[in-house]
Design an enzyme around this catalytic site. Sequence first.
Site, short mmCIF file in Angstrom:
data_model
loop_
_atom_site.label_atom_id
_atom_site.label_comp_id
_atom_site.label_asym_id
_atom_site.label_seq_id
_atom_site.Cartn_x
_atom_site.Cartn_y
_atom_site.Cartn_z
N THR A 71 0.85 -1.20 0.00
CA THR A 71 0.00 0.00 0.00
C THR A 71 0.88 1.25 0.00
OG1 THR A 71 -1.74 -1.20 1.17
CG2 THR A 71 -1.83 1.21 1.27
N GLY A 99 6.20 -7.98 0.73
CA GLY A 99 6.82 -9.22 1.20
C GLY A 99 5.85 -10.32 1.58
N HIS A 100 4.73 -9.94 2.22
CA HIS A 100 3.88 -11.01 2.78
C HIS A 100 3.11 -11.79 1.73
CE1 HIS A 100 -0.34 -9.20 3.04
NE2 HIS A 100 0.36 -8.13 2.72
N THR A 116 14.41 4.75 10.61
CA THR A 116 15.39 3.66 10.77
C THR A 116 14.86 2.40 10.12
OG1 THR A 116 16.13 4.69 12.80
CG2 THR A 116 16.73 2.37 12.49
N CYS A 162 -8.72 -7.08 2.13
CA CYS A 162 -8.80 -5.69 2.61
C CYS A 162 -10.21 -5.14 2.53
CB CYS A 162 -7.87 -4.80 1.79
SG CYS A 162 -6.20 -5.44 1.76
N1 PLP Z 1 -1.91 -4.47 -4.28
C1 PLP Z 1 -2.40 -5.70 -4.45
C2 PLP Z 1 -2.69 -6.20 -5.84
C3 PLP Z 1 -2.65 -6.54 -3.35
O1 PLP Z 1 -3.15 -7.76 -3.54
C4 PLP Z 1 -2.38 -6.03 -2.05
C5 PLP Z 1 -2.69 -6.84 -0.86
O2 PLP Z 1 -3.70 -7.50 -0.79
C6 PLP Z 1 -1.84 -4.74 -1.93
C7 PLP Z 1 -1.63 -4.00 -3.07
C8 PLP Z 1 -1.52 -4.16 -0.59
O3 PLP Z 1 -0.37 -4.73 -0.04
P1 PLP Z 1 -0.08 -4.62 1.52
O4 PLP Z 1 -1.03 -5.54 2.21
O5 PLP Z 1 1.35 -5.04 1.67
O6 PLP Z 1 -0.27 -3.20 1.89
#
Ligand code: PLP
Length: 387
Positions: free
Chosen positions: A77, A203-204, A240, A328
């Site tokens: 994000t 990363g996740h 940091t 999300c």
């Molecule tokens: N963009 C896409 C296509 C995603 O699938 C996601 C997470 O679901 C994100 C952005 C957001 O990543 P983060 O959860 O690391 O903020």
Amino acid sequence: METQRRDIVYLDNNATTRVAPEVFEAMVPYLTDLYGNPSSVYSFGADVAKAIAAAREQVAALLGCEPDEILFTSCGTESDNTAINAALRTTGRRHIVTTRVEHSAIVKHAASLEKTGHRVTWLDVDPGGLLDPAQVERAIRPETAIVSVMWANNETGVLFPVEEIAAICKAKKVLCHTDAVQVPGKAPIDLARCGADFLSISGHKFHAPKGVGALFVRKGTRFANQIIGGAQEKGRRGGTENVPYLVGLGRAAELAIDSLGHELPRVRALRDRLEEAILARIPDTRVNGDRDRRLPNTSNISFANIEAESLLLELDAHGICASSGSACTTGSLDPSHVLTAMGLDSPAARGSIRFSLSDYNTDADVDRALDALPAIVQKLRAAHPRP
Ligand code: PLP
């Protein structure tokens, strides 16, 4: 709090992934003994700075770019927001081109910018979720600051022709960003071939921990900080460094390169077996999204006359994790904006489930899902017969 997991079948790898044991192992020294501040002059700090430099090289190798072009961030994000904001600020222009099917990290940010006087062109996709690059070309105007199109859709796995779109942007002298958060380990990325100016990863989504990401900023691209403070990241992001997580991201990048060659064909075969068996054994089911141009780990399926939330709860009772829409947007009662943009009506969109696999899935996982699903769907349909 219960921290021990029961024996689950995890088919929600586009939401997040398990931290690879190799990643955890690489991180441990930086969570214990090697706690120096990488900005310090003594070697106890400088050695930590070397670990960050190594991680930057590993991430650059994953993306086919130079280590200097990698800016570490806290998540996908942040990477997405930073790219858009940098383009608006460095160009002074106020028009953004994006699509209706982006992740909320783009959609909600662009919508909030619309409220402050920026203009956004929202491109449509076809029923297969595909984007025609000619639409992008037509949407670019003299006041366009940036085109932002995702590489792979998180809900359907559908791939956009990012290389072609980046070439169009280059010809029109407009910045191009791609949200490639779903791509590492699932499809190759080569920024020597793809001319995008900015690219986001997280990363996740590929077996590093949550809370670490990166933004590729092509050499020569003007940049404006999102986070202002110390001189970290060559002055482009104060704060940091999250050293253990950066080390983990680097190790995960190495594993993602390996898995493209080794594990991916197996993951694709598992996904295909799951999908084909669902279509064959459960009537009134269909796949959402173009079946050829999509990630090999993702399957988004509509179950007619089913509420996805009920199906997910029943699957959960069997220890099976899948999802509807994006993690999300869970809790929102609206049908998926991605499936709606593809032309699904509200009942079809509300009856859609995403299964997303990773290297850690096995044949036994797919068998367990296939054992449970037909009976669950039959039970739910019987409880709410079609009018
Ligand atoms: N963009 C896409 C296509 C995603 O699938 C996601 C997470 O679901 C994100 C952005 C957001 O990543 P983060 O959860 O690391 O903020």
